[in-house]
Design a protein around this motif. Sequence first.
Motif, PDB file in Angstrom:
ATOM      1  N   THR A  34       1.010  -1.310  -0.116  1.00 42.39           N
ATOM      2  CA  THR A  34      -0.042   0.143  -0.030  1.00 42.39           C
ATOM      3  C   THR A  34       0.911   1.148  -0.012  1.00 42.39           C
ATOM      4  O   THR A  34       1.801   1.480   0.708  1.00 42.39           O
ATOM      5  N   LEU A  35       0.690   2.156  -0.791  1.00 45.49           N
ATOM      6  CA  LEU A  35       1.234   3.467  -0.895  1.00 45.49           C
ATOM      7  C   LEU A  35       0.432   4.593  -0.053  1.00 45.49           C
ATOM      8  O   LEU A  35      -0.704   4.965  -0.601  1.00 45.49           O
ATOM      9  N   LEU A  36       1.063   5.374   0.815  1.00 51.18           N
ATOM     10  CA  LEU A  36       0.578   6.430   1.225  1.00 51.18           C
ATOM     11  C   LEU A  36       1.027   7.656   0.518  1.00 51.18           C
ATOM     12  O   LEU A  36       2.349   7.902   0.593  1.00 51.18           O
ATOM     13  N   CYS A  37       0.246   8.577  -0.194  1.00 48.14           N
ATOM     14  CA  CYS A  37       0.878   9.855  -0.773  1.00 48.14           C
ATOM     15  C   CYS A  37       0.349  10.975  -0.641  1.00 48.14           C
ATOM     16  O   CYS A  37      -1.039  10.939   0.076  1.00 48.14           O
ATOM     17  N   GLY A  38       0.622  12.144  -1.108  1.00 47.68           N
ATOM     18  CA  GLY A  38      -0.089  13.294  -0.604  1.00 47.68           C
ATOM     19  C   GLY A  38      -1.105  13.501  -2.098  1.00 47.68           C
ATOM     20  O   GLY A  38      -1.016  12.885  -2.954  1.00 47.68           O
ATOM     21  N   PRO A  39      -1.944  14.655  -1.890  1.00 48.85           N
ATOM     22  CA  PRO A  39      -2.626  14.760  -3.070  1.00 48.85           C
ATOM     23  C   PRO A  39      -2.200  14.846  -4.357  1.00 48.85           C
ATOM     24  O   PRO A  39      -2.823  14.601  -5.162  1.00 48.85           O
ATOM     25  N   ARG A  40      -1.070  15.659  -4.106  1.00 52.73           N
ATOM     26  CA  ARG A  40      -0.461  16.091  -5.466  1.00 52.73           C
ATOM     27  C   ARG A  40       0.416  14.913  -6.215  1.00 52.73           C
ATOM     28  O   ARG A  40       0.690  15.093  -7.262  1.00 52.73           O
ATOM     29  N   GLY A  41       0.424  13.736  -5.496  1.00 54.48           N
ATOM     30  CA  GLY A  41       1.196  12.458  -6.066  1.00 54.48           C
ATOM     31  C   GLY A  41       0.074  11.420  -6.270  1.00 54.48           C
ATOM     32  O   GLY A  41       0.604  10.455  -6.852  1.00 54.48           O
ATOM     33  N   ARG A  42      -1.104  11.506  -6.155  1.00 53.82           N
ATOM     34  CA  ARG A  42      -1.979  10.528  -6.139  1.00 53.82           C
ATOM     35  C   ARG A  42      -1.987   9.936  -7.677  1.00 53.82           C
ATOM     36  O   ARG A  42      -2.174   8.806  -7.864  1.00 53.82           O
ATOM     37  N   ALA A  43      -2.204  10.902  -8.510  1.00 55.82           N
ATOM     38  CA  ALA A  43      -2.258  10.550 -10.047  1.00 55.82           C
ATOM     39  C   ALA A  43      -1.017   9.653 -10.595  1.00 55.82           C
ATOM     40  O   ALA A  43      -1.351   9.067 -11.201  1.00 55.82           O
ATOM     41  N   ALA A  44       0.021  10.220 -10.133  1.00 55.04           N
ATOM     42  CA  ALA A  44       1.303   9.238 -10.537  1.00 55.04           C
ATOM     43  C   ALA A  44       1.225   7.847  -9.486  1.00 55.04           C
ATOM     44  O   ALA A  44       1.540   7.016 -10.172  1.00 55.04           O
ATOM     45  N   ALA A  45       0.947   8.010  -8.628  1.00 55.60           N
ATOM     46  CA  ALA A  45       0.765   6.934  -7.732  1.00 55.60           C
ATOM     47  C   ALA A  45      -0.162   5.796  -8.521  1.00 55.60           C
ATOM     48  O   ALA A  45       0.182   4.495  -8.431  1.00 55.60           O
ATOM     49  N   GLU A  46      -1.009   6.296  -9.155  1.00 52.30           N
ATOM     50  CA  GLU A  46      -2.113   5.203  -9.669  1.00 52.30           C
ATOM     51  C   GLU A  46      -1.360   4.598 -11.167  1.00 52.30           C
ATOM     52  O   GLU A  46      -2.119   3.602 -11.483  1.00 52.30           O
ATOM     53  N   LEU A  47      -0.424   5.158 -11.640  1.00 55.73           N
ATOM     54  CA  LEU A  47       0.332   4.591 -12.712  1.00 55.73           C
ATOM     55  C   LEU A  47       1.343   3.585 -12.419  1.00 55.73           C
ATOM     56  O   LEU A  47       1.863   2.963 -13.286  1.00 55.73           O
ATOM     57  N   LEU A  48       1.867   3.494 -11.107  1.00 63.96           N
ATOM     58  CA  LEU A  48       2.996   2.500 -10.746  1.00 63.96           C
ATOM     59  C   LEU A  48       2.394   1.313 -10.640  1.00 63.96           C
ATOM     60  O   LEU A  48       1.399   0.829  -9.933  1.00 63.96           O
ATOM     61  N   PRO A  49       3.214   0.261 -11.573  1.00 62.59           N
ATOM     62  CA  PRO A  49       2.722  -0.974 -11.710  1.00 62.59           C
ATOM     63  C   PRO A  49       2.851  -2.056 -10.316  1.00 62.59           C
ATOM     64  O   PRO A  49       2.385  -3.053 -10.145  1.00 62.59           O
TER      65      PRO A  49
END
Length: 340
Positions: A34-49
């Motif tokens: 599970t990845l905890l990220c900030g709002p600014r990083g969410r879109a990038a997090a969803e691309l990580l395989p």
Amino acid sequence: MTGHVLAARCDSLGDVLLTGPALRALRAGAGRLTLLCGPRGRAAAELLPAVDAVRTWHTPWIDAEPKPVDPAAVDELVAWARAEGFDHAVIFTSFHQSPLPLALLLRLAGVPRISAISVDFPGSLLDLRHRVGDDVHEVQRALSLAHAAGFALPGGDVGRLRVRRPGAAPPVAGPYVVVHPGTSVPARAWAPEHHRALVIRLAAQGRSVVVTGAADERALTASVAGDDALDLGGALSLPQLADVLAGADAVVVGNTGPAHLAAAVGTPVVSLFAPTVPAARWRPWAVPHELLGIEVPCAGCRARECHAPGHPCLDDLTPDAVADALERLAPAIDREEVWA
């Protein structure tokens, strides 16, 4: 094999992308990540395989525009982490960020093992206090922490950036280059008039040019594109931008998230790099690139707004110099020969 691992990277889009190889190392040794990220990083997090689940939380001690600390939000995060039952948390940070506030919250949630890089004495907040040198690239910094915490990249993974993308058709027929004039930090932006002059020169050379930008940059992209380029400002989601960058011969972009997205899809980068932060830590990773910028006495200032008259570290860079760098990375093709 560790059961459920929590990784944290709580800042921006580019930071999350650069943590991707380390996350793949964690996932190779975990049953679930599970990845905890900030709002600014969410879109990038969803691309990580490598990531199985994403949780977004505004981190007041890391976000560039911090909100006041909200006790209810803190309690909610602690309750969530406790309910998830994480076996190990690995907190990824840049050199100027502290992992200790989040480590404290995860201790309150009962996470039994916590690893992070920390200059400050962590007391009982960390089980692994890792150390790295100063001028280490962000990708290597994160991988170093993952390895110290007992995780390694799977066989055949050499640690390049990687994202999932839709695989859409290119926006124009034939070869093209991307010019991305916007940045998340104003001090890292090349002047709009320089971008416009560059587009005019590239179009005169017979190149097809695509101008990209966020929804709040539509006025900027329209002025840069003029009648000489395809303006996609505000028209693309992050996955769609990844596809546009993947189809390009090269991209001209500042030290901002799309530079790292271009690297993640293997596209060469002409990097308009303001030396507000060290290039050794933030240059495009493992992709052909030209690093352009002017050495100035105030290098390393970490300023968000440039206070030097004329913004010399970038605006003394000429459109001709950028066009020449682009030609070195991606030589112009005689389109009539290619498409005959």
